[in-house]
Design an enzyme around this catalytic site. Sequence first.
Site, PDB file in Angstrom:
ATOM      1  CD  GLN A  35      -3.007  -1.177   2.265  1.00 55.42           C
ATOM      2  OE1 GLN A  35      -2.695  -1.826   3.273  1.00 55.42           O
ATOM      3  NE2 GLN A  35      -3.986  -0.400   2.143  1.00 55.42           N
ATOM      4  NE  ARG A  92       0.461  -5.029  12.131  1.00 55.50           N
ATOM      5  CZ  ARG A  92      -0.775  -5.157  11.353  1.00 55.50           C
ATOM      6  NH1 ARG A  92      -1.529  -4.097  11.169  1.00 55.50           N
ATOM      7  NH2 ARG A  92      -0.939  -6.210  10.683  1.00 55.50           N
ATOM      8  CG  ASN A 180      -2.899  -7.718   8.040  1.00 55.68           C
ATOM      9  OD1 ASN A 180      -3.128  -6.735   9.346  1.00 55.68           O
ATOM     10  ND2 ASN A 180      -3.761  -7.395   7.074  1.00 55.68           N
ATOM     11  CD  GLU A 181      -7.572  -7.074   8.147  1.00 56.07           C
ATOM     12  OE1 GLU A 181      -7.899  -7.231   7.169  1.00 56.07           O
ATOM     13  OE2 GLU A 181      -7.704  -6.017   8.739  1.00 56.07           O
ATOM     14  CE1 TYR A 310      -9.593   0.277   9.361  1.00 54.08           C
ATOM     15  CE2 TYR A 310      -9.094  -2.183   9.869  1.00 54.08           C
ATOM     16  CZ  TYR A 310      -8.798  -0.749   9.358  1.00 54.08           C
ATOM     17  OH  TYR A 310      -7.437  -0.579   9.279  1.00 54.08           O
ATOM     18  CD1 TRP A 415      -6.030   1.910   7.549  1.00 54.65           C
ATOM     19  CD2 TRP A 415      -4.017   0.371   8.101  1.00 54.65           C
ATOM     20  NE1 TRP A 415      -5.493   1.500   6.242  1.00 54.65           N
ATOM     21  CE2 TRP A 415      -4.273   0.745   6.479  1.00 54.65           C
ATOM     22  CE3 TRP A 415      -3.127  -0.096   8.472  1.00 54.65           C
ATOM     23  CZ2 TRP A 415      -3.315   0.020   5.608  1.00 54.65           C
ATOM     24  CZ3 TRP A 415      -2.337  -0.690   7.539  1.00 54.65           C
ATOM     25  CH2 TRP A 415      -2.336  -0.768   6.220  1.00 54.65           C
ATOM     26  CD  GLU A 422      -8.178   0.661   1.952  1.00 53.02           C
ATOM     27  OE1 GLU A 422      -7.254   0.867   2.706  1.00 53.02           O
ATOM     28  OE2 GLU A 422      -9.247  -0.092   2.121  1.00 53.02           O
ATOM     29  CD1 TRP A 423      -6.563  -2.929   1.063  1.00 55.87           C
ATOM     30  CD2 TRP A 423      -4.918  -3.787  -0.201  1.00 55.87           C
ATOM     31  NE1 TRP A 423      -5.362  -3.165   1.782  1.00 55.87           N
ATOM     32  CE2 TRP A 423      -4.472  -3.777   1.033  1.00 55.87           C
ATOM     33  CE3 TRP A 423      -4.091  -4.453  -1.216  1.00 55.87           C
ATOM     34  CZ2 TRP A 423      -3.259  -4.375   1.362  1.00 55.87           C
ATOM     35  CZ3 TRP A 423      -2.883  -4.838  -0.812  1.00 55.87           C
ATOM     36  CH2 TRP A 423      -2.393  -4.934   0.209  1.00 55.87           C
TER      37      TRP A 423
END
Length: 467
Positions: A35, A92, A180-181, A310, A415, A422-423
């Site tokens: 990103q 991070r 991550n996720e 979120y 974040w 953003e993807w």
Amino acid sequence: MTSSIDNARRTLEARASGLVFPHGFVFGAATAAYQIEGAPDADGKGESIWDRFCRVPGVIVDGSSGDVACDHYHRWKEDIAVLKALGLGAYRFSLAWTRLLPEGRGQANARGIAFYDRLIDDLLEAGIEPYATLYHWDLPQALQDRGGWYSRETAIAFADYARLAARSYGDRVKRWTTLNEPWTFCWSGHATGEDAPGLRDGVKGGVTASHHALLGHGLAVPAIRAEVADACVGIVFDLNVSEAATDDPRDVAAARRFDGAQNRWFLDAVFKGAYPQDMLALYGDLLPPIQAQDNEIIAAPVDYLGINIYRRSVIAAGDELAPLSYRRVQPEGIYSAVDYEIWPRCMYDILHYVNDRYSPPAIYISENGVATMPETVGEDGCVWDDLRAAYYVDHLEQVAKAAAEGVPVRGYFAWTLTDNFEWAYGYTTPFGITHVDFATQQRHIKYSGGVYAMIARQETAPVAKSA
Ligand code: BGC
């Protein structure tokens, strides 16, 4: 004369300065390699699935990619300066697997390894603790070509990569996150296809990728510990409490299935050593082969759980992803630019949910933040992102409340540090506490950054203007 906006800001700042966190609580900001870095083929980097995916017409709303992004690969010093200006003690970030191992395995790339050496050294020099994430979605394309997360081989390759990273940086980096996720990259990448590698294989795809990703995590934990005796190793899940839209038993059952898929599947596997029985039964023959020792491997003890949060999920019975068969309901409320309901209580609820059921040794909020429409620096030189500033205060208030009640939450990462790619939304929905002018690459701390910095420093002085 003070306007009502000024008054609202003063009130918010007073609330921010009144927040109290346990001694030693860590405040940081988070990013991810694809990103922000750009430089997709610099210094021998290999192709990742996101490099490839962004070339597919129509998959990214503005037709963009992470090819340049924030040009962090060349401007990391500027980003460290921003972290320093914010007074944050932790950063991070993720390592791009393809910089260390261009083909995903085999020959290591010294020039790629050297990039994170520079970053880590400069962070430490600035007094900022590095929190490294090994996998934030950018699988080497070469491994995708061999089956990606559908293959157990990828789990083994991931552990080898983890070992290499730990060996390379473990003398300086003590905080390690494996994945991550996994819920997002496994399901959005393999079930519904809006993320790389863009597969639309439904539940079978999501659950197969999930199992192998968790296996990779379980193999990576001891690999990291073998290289770094004093490592603190964890995993980051995207979790949120799933609420039934009504008390109709069909909605209640759908909310339970959704909770099973997003939360319990991952938490039970890591903290209880077995997948939840109801979900095994539901997935049935859609499950990949699970070998005898897999549960034990996946349940390798971790030092902390990272939670990315979120929103909450309000769920009704529906026809998405049978047999999960649910529908997301959008209650009336305020929504962010990526259509997430703004619901600060989600923070408090998930902290208690996790602590009550799984008692992880420590918890970090590893991501939390909000997307807006694109912003500009005003004539007064400020980016007045009042909604985002309030979002941080509202959500951190909930963290402080849970911490005061004894939930072992040890840190919080905003974040995100800077506006970035953003993807699937490309550059249309910024999340940063720092504005980036993508034409000039100029960074500019927003009002939210100023307010967050005040909380992070546990300051009481009001923030006069956006920094
Ligand atoms: C991801 C980030 C992403 C953020 C906002 C999280 O799911 O880890 O990469 O940018 O949410 O959508």
